[in-house]
Design an enzyme around this catalytic site. Structure first.
Site, PDB file in Angstrom:
ATOM      1  N   GLU A  61       1.729   0.263  -5.012  1.00  0.00           N
ATOM      2  CA  GLU A  61       1.231   1.535  -5.518  1.00  0.00           C
ATOM      3  C   GLU A  61       2.392   2.519  -5.603  1.00  0.00           C
ATOM      4  OE1 GLU A  61      -3.272   2.164  -4.068  1.00  0.00           O
ATOM      5  OE2 GLU A  61      -1.842   2.044  -2.424  1.00  0.00           O
TER       6      GLU A  61
ATOM      7  N   ASP B  31       0.843  -1.184   0.000  1.00  0.00           N
ATOM      8  CA  ASP B  31       0.000   0.000   0.000  1.00  0.00           C
ATOM      9  C   ASP B  31       0.889   1.249   0.000  1.00  0.00           C
ATOM     10  OD1 ASP B  31      -2.674   1.276   0.414  1.00  0.00           O
ATOM     11  OD2 ASP B  31      -1.711   1.945   2.266  1.00  0.00           O
TER      12      ASP B  31
END
Length: 714
Positions: A438, A409
Site C-alpha cells: 500500500e 501493509d
C-alpha cells in the site's frame, strides 16, 4: 527502579552532548558547573548553552570524550546534587546507528541438545538477564548475560532447554523491563513468553512450483484464514484454522466444491492471507469469542495461535501453518503473506520499546512518536537495526515457511531503501517472489523522496503497488459510499478508465501515467478494507433491480481481470460478498466476516463467468503484457463514442492473433461495427471462456447493456 538520589534530569542527546534540566526552584538557580562520573573517574562538563524552558533551566553541555555505553554514569553539580545519565535522543542519531550496527545472523535463541545460545541487541542497557521458566513448574531461573561488541548481549546455557519459556530482563535508565525476544520464532499462549524450540523438528522439503515469470501472470485472491472456512456449510473439518484452510476436496452438503479445491478450480494463482504472524485482539484459548483481521502485530516471527488446534503447544501453530502452505503448493497455488512492519499493536508494550527505548519508532521534530499509521506509532525502518530486523524477518518466512510473496501493509510508512533491499534479498534467495504494498503517502516525518509510495514508484521498479485510482475510478470513491464509478454507469470516468485498463502507464496521455510498467500496478475494486462492492451498490443503486446491480458488480470485477497489470480479487467478490453494510469489519463477528459458501451456489453463474474470464487471461497473453512498450505496440484504442471503451490487441501466443475488447457501462443496448472476417466470441454479457466460444461474422453487432465483450480472430 528509579534512583531516589535523582535531584535533576540529564540526557545523552548526542554522542558528546548532554542536556541537563534543573527545576527553577533548585538552589535558587545558582548551579554553575557540572561533572560526569562512572564511579572511578570524574570529568568536568563544558556548558555550551543555557536557557529557560517552562519550569526548568536547560543546560546543553559537552563531553570531552564519548561515554562507554553499558555503564552507569552520574551527573553532579557544584551543590552536591546528582542524577543518573539517561539515554536520550542520541539513539536517533546516525552516529549511534553506525556505532552499534550488528550484521550477525544469530540474534535470538539457538537450541542444541547440549547447549542453548541466547543473543540480544540492547546497546543502551547496563544489565541484561534471561528469565527461564520450565515447561511445567512455577519457578523461574535467572541467567546473567554478557555484553559483547556492537551492543549485543549473549549467554550460553549448557543444557537442552527445549520447551522452556524465556523472556529478557533489561535495565535501561535504571528501569528494569521484562520483554519477549523480538526474534522469537515460537511463543506461548497469547504471546506472553518466547518458547525455546528446535526448528529442525518442523523442517520439510520445499515443493517445487513453476516460477512466476512476471507479476502480471499472477491472479491474487485475498482471504482471512478464519473467514475462509468458518461458515457452517463450508464442508471443512477444521473450521477457521490453519488445517481447515488447507483441506482438499471440501464440499457443501449439497455437493459443490468449497475452500482450497474451489480456488484451484476457479483458476487463481496466489492466495494472499491477511496477517498470520502473532497479533493481539483474539484470546488464543477462546478464539471464537473474538475476531480480528490481524493488523495488531505483537511478534513478527511467530504464527498466531488462534488458528492452531492447540495454541498451548508451541509446535502446533508452526507445523499446522507449514502444512497449510504445503497443501496450497500441492494444489499448484502460491502463498502471499500479509505483513505489518509499519507499526506495532502498542508501542509501550512492544519488545522493541522495552529493550531499546526510543530507537525502533519514528519521532517528530518535537521528539514525540509520530503517528502516520493512525495507531500511535510508526516503525523507523530507516534505522539500520530496524531495517535489519525487517530483512531478517522476511528472510525467515521465505526460508522457514516457503511463502511466495509479501503484501506490505501501509508500505508508505516504510522507506525506499528498506524496500529496495528486501527486493534485492528476495531475488537472491528465490525467483519469482511477488512483492506488493500500500503505497499511500502518510503523515510521517520521513522525507517525501524516501517514502515507499506510488509517487516514488520509479525507485521501486520491481515492487507492485495497490492502485487506488483504479479502485475509485472503476467502482467509485471508497470514502464516499454514494459515489459511482465507470463500471457503475458514471460516464465522467470514461477517459480515466481507458488509461487504467491500459495499465496506468500513460499510453494515451503522459500526464496520466502512474507507473512506468504494468507489473507495478495492482488493480482492484474490493479488498478486506471498507465496504464490499456489493454493499456499496446496495447504497448507491438502492432503487435499481438486483439484476442491474449484479451486472454493475460483474462488470467492475471483469475489468480487474482483463486490465493490464496485476489483478487482485477479494475472497467472495465473485459471488457478491456482503458484510451486511459494515464498512470496517476488523473485529466484527463471524456472522459478518465469514465467507458464505451458500452464496457461491446461489450466484454460481457469476462464479462461472469469472472463472471463464480468468481462463481467457491465462490463455491470451495480450491481457497480461509485460512492459509499457509492449502495451504501446500491441494495444490500440478503437474510436467508439463515450462512454464505450474498446481496445484492439495483437496477441502473440495461442491460436488467436487478433483480439477486440468492448465495454459498455450504459443501461442501453449499443450498436458497433466489428471488422469484417470470421470472429469468435470469448466473452459477452452472459458467458465467458475459451471452450465456450462461438463463431460470428464481422459487421454491425449489438452490445448488450452493462457488459464486457471479447472477440477473437484466428
Amino acid at each position: 527502579m528509579i534512583s531516589s538520589e535523582r535531584n535533576f534530569l540529564a540526557y545523552l542527546d548526542e554522542m558528546r552532548v548532554i542536556t541537563i534540566l534543573l527545576p527553577l526552584s533548585y538552589h535558587q538557580d545558582l548551579s554553575a558547573t557540572f561533572s560526569i562520573s562512572d564511579g572511578f573517574q570524574t570529568q568536568p562538563l563544558k556548558i555550551l548553552e543555557k536557557r529557560r524552558i517552562e519550569n526548568n533551566n536547560k543546560y546543553v553541555c559537552q563531553l570531552s570524550d564519548e561515554i562507554c555505553f553499558g555503564k552507569l554514569y552520574w551527573i553532579m553539580d557544584d551543590h552536591g546534587g546528582k542524577t543518573d545519565l539517561q539515554i536520550g535522543a542520541v539513539i536517533r542519531t546516525d552516529l549511534f546507528d553506525e556505532k552499534f550496527y550488528y550484521d550477525g545472523n544469530d540474534l535470538g535463541v539457538k537450541c542444541r541438545d547440549s547447549c542453548t545460545q541466547f543473543k540480544l541487541w540492547a546497546p543502551t542497557a547496563t544489565q541484561v538477564k534471561i528469565k527461564l521458566r520450565p515447561p511445567q513448574g512455577s519457578y523461574a531461573e535467572i541467567v546473567k548475560m554478557k555484553r559483547e561488541d556492537n551492543g549485543v548481549w549473549s549467554a550460553a546455557v549448557h543444557c537442552d532447554l527445549e520447551y522452556h519459556h524465556y523472556t529478557f530482563l533489561v535495565l535501561v535508565n535504571q528501569i528494569w523491563q521484562e520483554a519477549v525476544d523480538p526474534y522469537a520464532t515460537a511463543v506461548s499462549v497469547n504471546g506472553e513468553h518466547g518458547v525455546i524450540i528446535k526448528p529442525e523438528k518442523t523442517a520439510r522439503s520445499k515443493i517445487p512450483l513453476p516460477e512466476l515469470e512476471s507479476p502480471v501472470d499472477a491472479i491474487i485472491y485475498e482471504a482471512h484464514i478464519r473467514d475462509f472456512t468458518v461458515h457452517p456449510n463450508s464442508g471443512v473439518k477444521h473450521k477457521g484454522l490453519y488445517l481447515g484452510a488447507g483441506e482438499f476436496d471440501t464440499k457443501r452438503k449439497e455437493g459443490d466444491l468449497t475452500g482450497l479445491s474451489y480456488l484451484k478450480d476457479l483458476g487463481i494463482t496466489h492466495i494472499e492471507f491477511l496477517p498470520f504472524h502473532d497479533f493481539a485482539g483474539v484470546d488464543e484459548l477462546e478464539p471464537q469469542k473474538e475476531y480480528n483481521w490481524g493488523y495488531n502485530p505483537v511478534h513478527f516471527n511467530a504464527p498466531d495461535g488462534s488458528y492452531a488446534t492447540d495454541p498451548a503447544d508451541p509446535y502446533s501453530r508452526i507445523t499446522e501453518l507449514k502444512q497449510l502452505i504445503d497443501h496450497i503448493h500441492h494444489a499448484g497455488l502460491k502463498v502471499i503473506m500479509d505483513v505489518v512492519y509499519n507499526h506495532v499493536y502498542k508501542r509501550e508494550n512492544s519488545p522493541f520499546e522495552k529493550i531499546v527505548p526510543g530507537y525502533y519508532f519514528r519521532h517528530n521534530e518535537f521528539g514525540m512518536p509520530s503517528n502516520g499509521t493512525g495507531v500511535g506509532n510508526d516503525i523507523a525502518s530507516e534505522k539500520r537495526m530496524v531495517r535489519k530486523f525487517i530483512l531478517d524477518s522476511i528472510r525467515f518466512w521465505l526460508e522457514e515457511y516457503h511463502v511466495d510473496g509479501f503484501r506490505f501493509d501501509l508500505m508508505g510508512i516504510l522507506d525506499v531503501e528498506t524496500m529496495s533491499e528486501i527486493r534485492n534479498m528476495c531475488d537472491r534467495l528465490a525467483k519469482g517472489i511477488l512483492l506488493l504494498g500500500e503505497g499511500w503517502n502518510l503523515n510521517t516525518p520521513l522525507p517525501l523522496e524516501n517514502k515507499a509510495i506510488i509517487q516514488n514508484q520509479s525507485q521501486l521498479p520491481s515492487i507492485a503497488q495497490f492502485n487506488d485510482k483504479f479502485r475509485d475510478t472503476i467502482k467509485g470513491s471508497t470514502f464516499n459510499l454514494f459515489d459511482k464509478g465507470y463500471a457503475f454507469g458514471n460516464e465522467h470516468y470514461h477517459e480515466a478508465a481507458a488509461e487504467l485498463i491500459a495499465g496506468s502507464v500513460g499510453v494515451f496521455k503522459k500526464e496520466n501515467k502512474l507507473f512506468n510498467e504494468p507489473s507495478q500496478t495492482v488493480n482492484y475494486v474490493e479488498c478486506h478494507d471498507n465496504h464490499t462492492m456489493w454493499d456499496k451498490l446496495l447504497a448507491c443503486h438502492r432503487s435499481e433491480d438486483e439484476s442491474i446491480r449484479m451486472k454493475y458488480h460483474l462488470l467492475a470485477t471483469a475489468l480487474v481481470v482483463v486490465s493490464q497489470g496485476v489483478p487482485f480479487l477479494h475472497s467472495g467478490q465473485e459471488f457478491f460478498r456482503t458484510k451486511q453494510g459494515e464498512g470496517n469489519s476488523y473485529r466484527s463477528p463471524n456472522s459478518i466476516n465469514q465467507l458464505d459458501w451458500n452464496r457461491k451456489s446461489q450466484y454460481i453463474k457469476n462464479v462461472q463467468y469469472l472463472k471463464g474470464l480468468i481462463e481467457i487471461r491465462k490463455k491470451l497473453s495480450c491481457f497480461r503484457l509485460r512492459t509499457a512498450e509492449e502495451i504501446r505496440l500491441s494495444m490500440k484504442q478503437n474510436p467508439l463514442h463515450a462512454p464505450l471503451i474498446s481496445f484492439e490487441y495483437q496477441n502473440n501466443n495461442g491460436e488467436y492473433r487478433e483480439v477486440i475488447l468492448v465495454i459498455n457501462p450504459r443501461k442501453n443496448e449499443e450498436i458497433i461495427s466489428l471488422p469484417e472476417g470470421a470472429w469468435v466470441v470469448l466473452a459477452d454479457h452472459n458467458e465467458t471462456g475459451i471452450s465456450l466460444s462461438r463463431g460470428m461474422s464481422g459487421g454491425k453487432i449489438k452490445i448488450q447493456p452493462i457488459s464486457l465483450n471479447i472477440f477473437a480472430k484466428k
